[in-house]
Design a protein around this motif. Structure first.
Motif, PDB file in Angstrom:
ATOM      1  N   SER A   1      23.506  45.487  41.908  1.00 44.41           N
ATOM      2  CA  SER A   1      23.311  44.107  42.358  1.00 44.41           C
ATOM      3  C   SER A   1      24.611  43.319  42.297  1.00 44.41           C
ATOM      4  CB  SER A   1      22.259  43.410  41.497  1.00 44.41           C
ATOM      5  OG  SER A   1      21.017  44.059  41.606  1.00 44.41           O
ATOM      6  N   ILE A   2      25.372  43.535  41.235  1.00 47.30           N
ATOM      7  CA  ILE A   2      26.642  42.833  41.093  1.00 47.30           C
ATOM      8  C   ILE A   2      27.613  43.262  42.182  1.00 47.30           C
ATOM      9  CG2 ILE A   2      28.672  42.600  39.595  1.00 47.30           C
ATOM     10  CD1 ILE A   2      26.715  42.707  37.217  1.00 47.30           C
ATOM     11  N   VAL A   3      27.635  44.554  42.492  1.00 54.04           N
ATOM     12  CA  VAL A   3      28.518  45.063  43.546  1.00 54.04           C
ATOM     13  C   VAL A   3      28.145  44.465  44.897  1.00 54.04           C
ATOM     14  CG1 VAL A   3      29.185  47.134  44.822  1.00 54.04           C
ATOM     15  CG2 VAL A   3      29.115  47.184  42.330  1.00 54.04           C
ATOM     16  N   VAL A   4      26.854  44.403  45.205  1.00 52.15           N
ATOM     17  CA  VAL A   4      26.412  43.833  46.480  1.00 52.15           C
ATOM     18  C   VAL A   4      26.768  42.356  46.571  1.00 52.15           C
ATOM     19  CG1 VAL A   4      24.359  43.243  47.845  1.00 52.15           C
ATOM     20  CG2 VAL A   4      24.581  45.525  46.865  1.00 52.15           C
ATOM     21  N   ILE A   5      26.554  41.621  45.514  1.00 49.75           N
ATOM     22  CA  ILE A   5      26.872  40.189  45.519  1.00 49.75           C
ATOM     23  C   ILE A   5      28.372  39.978  45.693  1.00 49.75           C
ATOM     24  CG2 ILE A   5      26.946  38.118  44.062  1.00 49.75           C
ATOM     25  CD1 ILE A   5      24.182  39.018  42.985  1.00 49.75           C
ATOM     26  N   LEU A   6      29.194  40.745  44.974  1.00 52.00           N
ATOM     27  CA  LEU A   6      30.643  40.618  45.120  1.00 52.00           C
ATOM     28  C   LEU A   6      31.087  41.002  46.535  1.00 52.00           C
ATOM     29  CD1 LEU A   6      31.986  41.966  41.715  1.00 52.00           C
ATOM     30  CD2 LEU A   6      31.982  39.610  42.554  1.00 52.00           C
ATOM     31  N   TRP A   7      30.463  42.033  47.112  1.00 49.96           N
ATOM     32  CA  TRP A   7      30.772  42.457  48.487  1.00 49.96           C
ATOM     33  C   TRP A   7      30.543  41.301  49.456  1.00 49.96           C
ATOM     34  CZ3 TRP A   7      32.413  47.303  50.231  1.00 49.96           C
ATOM     35  CH2 TRP A   7      32.380  47.489  51.609  1.00 49.96           C
ATOM     36  N   LEU A   8      29.389  40.628  49.336  1.00 46.29           N
ATOM     37  CA  LEU A   8      29.052  39.524  50.233  1.00 46.29           C
ATOM     38  C   LEU A   8      29.937  38.305  49.985  1.00 46.29           C
ATOM     39  CD1 LEU A   8      25.165  39.837  50.218  1.00 46.29           C
ATOM     40  CD2 LEU A   8      26.757  40.611  51.983  1.00 46.29           C
ATOM     41  N   VAL A   9      30.303  38.059  48.743  1.00 49.68           N
ATOM     42  CA  VAL A   9      31.188  36.940  48.435  1.00 49.68           C
ATOM     43  C   VAL A   9      32.560  37.160  49.061  1.00 49.68           C
ATOM     44  CG1 VAL A   9      32.429  35.793  46.556  1.00 49.68           C
ATOM     45  CG2 VAL A   9      29.983  36.181  46.362  1.00 49.68           C
ATOM     46  N   VAL A  10      33.068  38.379  48.975  1.00 52.71           N
ATOM     47  CA  VAL A  10      34.366  38.684  49.594  1.00 52.71           C
ATOM     48  C   VAL A  10      34.271  38.510  51.111  1.00 52.71           C
ATOM     49  CG1 VAL A  10      36.017  40.537  50.046  1.00 52.71           C
ATOM     50  CG2 VAL A  10      35.153  40.181  47.740  1.00 52.71           C
ATOM     51  N   GLY A  11      33.164  38.931  51.711  1.00 50.38           N
ATOM     52  CA  GLY A  11      32.975  38.746  53.148  1.00 50.38           C
ATOM     53  C   GLY A  11      32.888  37.281  53.532  1.00 50.38           C
ATOM     54  N   ALA A  12      32.207  36.494  52.729  1.00 51.21           N
ATOM     55  CA  ALA A  12      32.115  35.059  53.003  1.00 51.21           C
ATOM     56  C   ALA A  12      33.487  34.395  52.878  1.00 51.21           C
ATOM     57  CB  ALA A  12      31.127  34.409  52.042  1.00 51.21           C
TER      58      ALA A  12
END
Length: 65
Positions: free
Chosen positions: A5-16
């Motif tokens: 979950s942390i990896v997915v959230i960080l992935w989306l934050v970097v994309g944003a």
């Protein structure tokens, strides 16, 4: 499960953040192309910094005459 979950959230934050750096949030949204490009940029996440520059072209249905 928590690490995933942390990896997915960080992935989306970097994309944003990548979309923000490309000034996608400051322009008014005129058509579905811009919405789709912003969404794909966010989903691409860190790949944006490896040279990926996703662009999506779409057409909205026109009313029949």
């Amino acid at each position: 499960m928590r690490l995933g979950s942390i990896v997915v959230i960080l992935w989306l934050v970097v994309g944003a953040f990548a979309a923000h750096q490309r000034n996608y949030y400051t322009k008014p949204i005129d058509d579905c192309n811009q919405v789709a490009t912003i969404a794909v940029t966010i989903l691409a996440g860190p790949l944006n910094y490896l040279g990926m520059n996703p662009k999506i072209a779409c057409q909205t249905p026109q009313p029949s005459k």
